[in-house]
Design an enzyme around this catalytic site. Structure first.
Site, PDB file in Angstrom:
ATOM      1  N   GLY A 123       0.761  -1.245   0.000  1.00  0.00           N
ATOM      2  CA  GLY A 123       0.000   0.000   0.000  1.00  0.00           C
ATOM      3  C   GLY A 123       0.789   1.290   0.000  1.00  0.00           C
ATOM      4  N   TRP A 133       2.090   2.974  -2.519  1.00  0.00           N
ATOM      5  CA  TRP A 133       1.638   3.893  -3.587  1.00  0.00           C
ATOM      6  C   TRP A 133       0.259   4.471  -3.219  1.00  0.00           C
ATOM      7  CZ3 TRP A 133       3.005   2.811  -9.411  1.00  0.00           C
ATOM      8  CH2 TRP A 133       4.389   2.732  -9.529  1.00  0.00           C
ATOM      9  N   ASP A 149      -5.757  -5.296  -5.212  1.00  0.00           N
ATOM     10  CA  ASP A 149      -4.660  -6.273  -5.140  1.00  0.00           C
ATOM     11  C   ASP A 149      -5.243  -7.643  -4.837  1.00  0.00           C
ATOM     12  OD1 ASP A 149      -1.355  -5.839  -4.720  1.00  0.00           O
ATOM     13  OD2 ASP A 149      -2.146  -7.788  -4.104  1.00  0.00           O
ATOM     14  N   ASP A 154      -8.337  -9.697  -8.757  1.00  0.00           N
ATOM     15  CA  ASP A 154      -7.305 -10.020  -9.738  1.00  0.00           C
ATOM     16  C   ASP A 154      -7.452  -9.070 -10.924  1.00  0.00           C
ATOM     17  OD1 ASP A 154      -5.726 -11.137 -11.678  1.00  0.00           O
ATOM     18  OD2 ASP A 154      -6.455 -13.182 -11.374  1.00  0.00           O
ATOM     19  N   ASP A 175       1.811  -0.999 -10.170  1.00  0.00           N
ATOM     20  CA  ASP A 175       3.153  -1.411  -9.755  1.00  0.00           C
ATOM     21  C   ASP A 175       3.194  -2.936  -9.672  1.00  0.00           C
ATOM     22  OD1 ASP A 175       5.752  -1.109  -8.841  1.00  0.00           O
ATOM     23  OD2 ASP A 175       5.168  -0.910  -6.741  1.00  0.00           O
ATOM     24  N   LYS A 233       4.666  -0.273 -14.044  1.00  0.00           N
ATOM     25  CA  LYS A 233       6.002  -0.879 -13.933  1.00  0.00           C
ATOM     26  C   LYS A 233       6.232  -1.804 -15.121  1.00  0.00           C
ATOM     27  CE  LYS A 233       7.140  -3.689 -10.370  1.00  0.00           C
ATOM     28  NZ  LYS A 233       7.514  -3.547  -8.982  1.00  0.00           N
TER      29      LYS A 233
HETATM   30  N1  SAM Z   1       2.850  -0.603  -5.152  1.00  0.00           N
HETATM   31  C1  SAM Z   1       2.875  -1.453  -3.988  1.00  0.00           C
HETATM   32  C2  SAM Z   1       3.309  -0.624  -2.821  1.00  0.00           C
HETATM   33  O1  SAM Z   1       3.836   0.445  -3.040  1.00  0.00           O
HETATM   34  O2  SAM Z   1       3.104  -1.050  -1.679  1.00  0.00           O
HETATM   35  C3  SAM Z   1       3.782  -2.644  -4.176  1.00  0.00           C
HETATM   36  C4  SAM Z   1       3.252  -3.627  -5.192  1.00  0.00           C
HETATM   37  S1  SAM Z   1       4.072  -5.155  -5.139  1.00  0.00           S
HETATM   38  C5  SAM Z   1       5.598  -4.787  -5.884  1.00  0.00           C
HETATM   39  C6  SAM Z   1       3.275  -6.067  -6.393  1.00  0.00           C
HETATM   40  C7  SAM Z   1       1.862  -6.459  -6.060  1.00  0.00           C
HETATM   41  O3  SAM Z   1       1.268  -6.970  -7.258  1.00  0.00           O
HETATM   42  C8  SAM Z   1       1.728  -7.584  -5.032  1.00  0.00           C
HETATM   43  O4  SAM Z   1       1.069  -7.094  -3.886  1.00  0.00           O
HETATM   44  C9  SAM Z   1       0.872  -8.647  -5.740  1.00  0.00           C
HETATM   45  O5  SAM Z   1      -0.106  -9.224  -4.897  1.00  0.00           O
HETATM   46  C10 SAM Z   1       0.209  -7.807  -6.828  1.00  0.00           C
HETATM   47  N2  SAM Z   1      -0.298  -8.595  -7.955  1.00  0.00           N
HETATM   48  C11 SAM Z   1       0.399  -9.456  -8.745  1.00  0.00           C
HETATM   49  N3  SAM Z   1      -0.431  -9.994  -9.673  1.00  0.00           N
HETATM   50  C12 SAM Z   1      -1.664  -9.451  -9.468  1.00  0.00           C
HETATM   51  C13 SAM Z   1      -2.932  -9.612 -10.103  1.00  0.00           C
HETATM   52  N4  SAM Z   1      -3.094 -10.444 -11.140  1.00  0.00           N
HETATM   53  N5  SAM Z   1      -3.982  -8.890  -9.641  1.00  0.00           N
HETATM   54  C14 SAM Z   1      -3.832  -8.053  -8.578  1.00  0.00           C
HETATM   55  N6  SAM Z   1      -2.659  -7.859  -7.939  1.00  0.00           N
HETATM   56  C15 SAM Z   1      -1.586  -8.551  -8.376  1.00  0.00           C
END
Ligand code: SAM
Length: 324
Positions: free
Chosen positions: A53, A55, A85, A101, A126, A166
């Protein structure tokens, strides 16, 4: 790595804890904003792949908190932020959370519902899959996540809006750039100072959403596929040169963040009593509330318990069972 050692080696990790960010990624979005002014005029924002969280915290602190404390703002005027997420997240002021998702078609509908039919000014993503270390594979899975985000963008972003995502730099970077250019006249790949040089991650900053005339969301994948073939897109000049199709583009690549600011690849000494400051390593601001590795740890614990209970143990050459 101990807490103090990590604090020393990763200045952004240390700073994130000091400034109350849940993850060091907060600085990446802040540095992108320094360069591109992405928050200007934003009233509705979507944070895709938002957990834990940081961002969303940036969106809240930049958009929601100032509006909330302004005496002129009425409740109906407050910025709306929706975060999605797969993982649940601890609450953040002014952020509506959806556990879902982003590759699921229904996710866009849920966002639209929250905006009451209105469109967003900014979508950020991200998202990252679990990295395998196999660059081609990681880049491919990451690009699928961006395409899922782009699908949502075509449903929820207003014309003129911005999209930040990203990306993993690799051999398909120019293809991705060309695909994004179909929808945004300005696309820049940015590398914030807080993102390590050793990491292949960068961020696509896409401005002024302008879908092609007569664009129908159902045709998105067909359109994107066409860019993958030489001269497939009318937007690309394929008339000459040795590069063809999607490869015949120059990608604007920009380092952003204060050049005199902290370098994420350097170690910084911890404050010492000699400077008159006392150093104490802080705990993370908000550990993930249900991380994906939790089940794995539980399963491992359970299986080691089973092994402990049932594996005969050798003591001084004699075979005995636990409990005997
Ligand atoms: N931007 C976040 C922050 O600043 O705290 C960090 C994000 S983290 C690098 C990547 C996130 O992508 C993870 O929490 C993961 O659960 C989520 N994620 C990956 N595939 C996903 C999907 N298909 N749908 C939703 N979230 C997804």
């Amino acid at each position: 790595m101990g807490k103090a050692s990590k604090d020393k080696r990763d200045i952004y990790y240390r700073k994130a804890k000091e400034e109350g960010w849940r993850a060091r990624s907060a600085f990446k979005l802040l540095q992108i904003d320094e360069e591109f002014d992405i928050f200007r005029g934003v009233k509705r924002a979507v944070d895709l792949c938002a957990a834990p969280g940081s961002w969303s915290q940036v969106l809240s602190r930049k958009l929601y908190v100032p509006a909330k404390s302004s005496t002129e703002s009425r409740d109906g005027d407050l910025p709306l932020i929706v975060a999605i997420d797969l993982q649940p997240m601890a609450p953040i002021d002014g952020v509506i959370q959806v556990q879902g998702d982003i590759t699921n078609a229904r996710t866009a509908e849920v966002v639209i519902k929250h905006f009451d039919g209105c469109k967003a000014d900014l979508v950020v993503c991200d998202g990252a899959p679990d990295v395998t270390g196999l660059h081609d594979m990681d880049e491919f899975v990451q690009s699928q996540l961006i395409l899922a985000a782009l699908t949502i963008v075509t449903h929820v972003l207003r014309v003129g809006g911005k999209f930040v995502a990203k990306i993993f730099r690799g051999k398909d970077t120019s293809l991705l750039y060309s695909q994004l250019k179909l929808f945004f006249p300005y696309v820049t790949f940015a590398k914030p100072k807080s993102s390590r040089n050793s990491s292949i991650e960068a961020f696509a900053v896409c401005e002024n959403y302008s879908p092609p005339e007569g664009f129908n969301q159902k045709d998105l994948y067909h359109l994107l596929e066409k860019v993958g073939t030489p001269c497939g897109s009318d937007n690309l000049d394929c008339s000459s040169g040795w590069l063809e199709g999607a490869n015949k583009v120059y990608i604007p690549f920009l380092a952003c963040g204060d050049l005199n600011g902290y370098d994420s690849d350097r170690s910084y000494p911890l404050p010492s009593s000699a400077d008159g400051s006392s150093y104490q390593s802080l705990d993370p601001v908000q550990p993930p509330i249900a991380p994906p590795y939790k089940t794995a740890i539980e399963l491992k614990k359970a299986s080691s318990h089973v092994i402990n209970c049932f594996t005969p143990v050798m003591i001084s050459g004699s075979r005995i069972s636990p409990g005997s």
